[in-house]
Scaffold this active site. Structure first.
Site, PDB file in Angstrom:
ATOM      1  N   CYS A  65       9.018   0.898   2.445  1.00 60.72           N
ATOM      2  CA  CYS A  65       8.069  -0.107   1.964  1.00 60.72           C
ATOM      3  C   CYS A  65       8.012  -1.336   2.859  1.00 60.72           C
ATOM      4  O   CYS A  65       7.023  -2.071   2.871  1.00 60.72           O
ATOM      5  CB  CYS A  65       8.392  -0.510   0.524  1.00 60.72           C
ATOM      6  SG  CYS A  65      10.036  -1.240   0.295  1.00 60.72           S
ATOM      7  N   CYS A  91       6.977  -4.011   0.497  1.00 61.85           N
ATOM      8  CA  CYS A  91       8.099  -4.906   0.195  1.00 61.85           C
ATOM      9  C   CYS A  91       8.574  -5.578   1.471  1.00 61.85           C
ATOM     10  O   CYS A  91       8.180  -5.189   2.580  1.00 61.85           O
ATOM     11  CB  CYS A  91       9.246  -4.143  -0.473  1.00 61.85           C
ATOM     12  SG  CYS A  91      10.142  -3.032   0.644  1.00 61.85           S
TER      13      CYS A  91
END
Length: 280
Positions: free
Chosen positions: A90, A188
């Site tokens: 991510c 992320c």
């Protein structure tokens, strides 16, 4: 095929034409067969196992076949996305806007950044067009077979690749909106975006990136966005504040860094397979 018979009635010859209709074997249309074949070939090339690809196809097809092509919602694709979560790291999520060819060439042979089109569903469905038609059914058995019931499994709904309506809730646009949303939610740590510095406004609030992905970046899960502003040799001023509404649209808890880079330099990085971090 017609047969002509003559009947004598009261001395008058009456011609009776008997028409025999030969029903040809009904198979999947060529365009439909090509679409399914393309889906499976790209899935297997991703690479993925055959049984997984068959499962994806079944989940994908049920989202729109036989349904109103202008009333497709997120619920239609729920099964498909539940079966196909994003698996790339991510912290290596790469967005783009108006730079598809360059960003895809850049990420194609690298494992340090992933665009949506580098993920399974994004890769398989990129450049494809599809829709269903409400209540459309087709018999895929032989013309000599007899239907046993109205629910005969050989009666199937169809996939269309032509004459699909341009409406707001069509299956293609809805798919990409959901995919973009989930792609952003998956991001992320640090994320990146490649924008076109040759455009008067490199950042567009109404693009998929500005209108769908930016609002779904979740702080503190995402702490920084790196903007790669691709320019001609003499580029624009590169600050997040200079990119129109980007800083305003981006959550204030998410940091923003802008790096200007010449298009020729990115192309050189692609040609020489320069590691991601060294290109900008």
């Amino acid at each position: 095929m017609g047969l002509i018979k003559g009947l004598a009635i009261g001395g008058t010859v009456t011609i009776v034409v008997v028409v025999i209709i030969v029903v040809p074997t009904v198979l999947l249309t060529r365009q439909e067969a090509d679409f399914q074949e393309t889906f499976m070939e790209k899935c297997l090339k991703f690479p993925e196992e055959k049984q997984v690809c068959e499962s994806k196809w079944a989940a994908f097809e049920q989202a729109y076949v036989g349904k109103d092509e202008c009333n497709i919602t997120e619920e239609n694709y729920k099964l498909l996305f539940d079966q196909t979560p994003f698996k790339h790291p991510c912290g290596k999520t790469m967005f783009w806007s108006k730079t598809p060819d360059l960003v895809h060439k850049y990420t194609e042979k690298r494992d340090c950044l992933f665009s949506l089109e580098d993920t399974l569903l994004g890769y398989v469905l990129n450049h494809l067009k599809w829709c269903g038609k409400l209540g459309s059914k087709e018999y895929i058995g032989r013309s000599t077979d007899k239907l046993k019931t109205a629910n005969d499994p050989r009666i199937v709904a169809k996939t269309f690749t032509e004459n699909c309506q341009e409406c707001k809730l069509n299956p293609v646009d809805v798919f990409w909106k959901i995919a973009s949303t989930k792609f952003a939610l998956h991001a992320c740590d640090g994320a990146s975006v490649m924008l076109d510095g040759e455009r008067p406004e490199p950042y567009d609030s109404n693009s998929f990136f500005g209108g769908v992905e930016v609002p779904n970046l979740q702080p503190p899960r995402v702490n920084n966005l790196t903007v790669v502003l691709v320019n001609p040799e003499n580029g624009k001023n590169c600050t997040c504040e200079s990119l129109g509404n980007l800083r305003k649209d981006l959550d204030q808890k998410i940091g923003c860094t802008c790096r200007a880079v010449a298009k020729s330099h990115v192309e050189k990085c692609i040609k020489e397979s320069t590691p991601c971090g060294a290109c900008w």
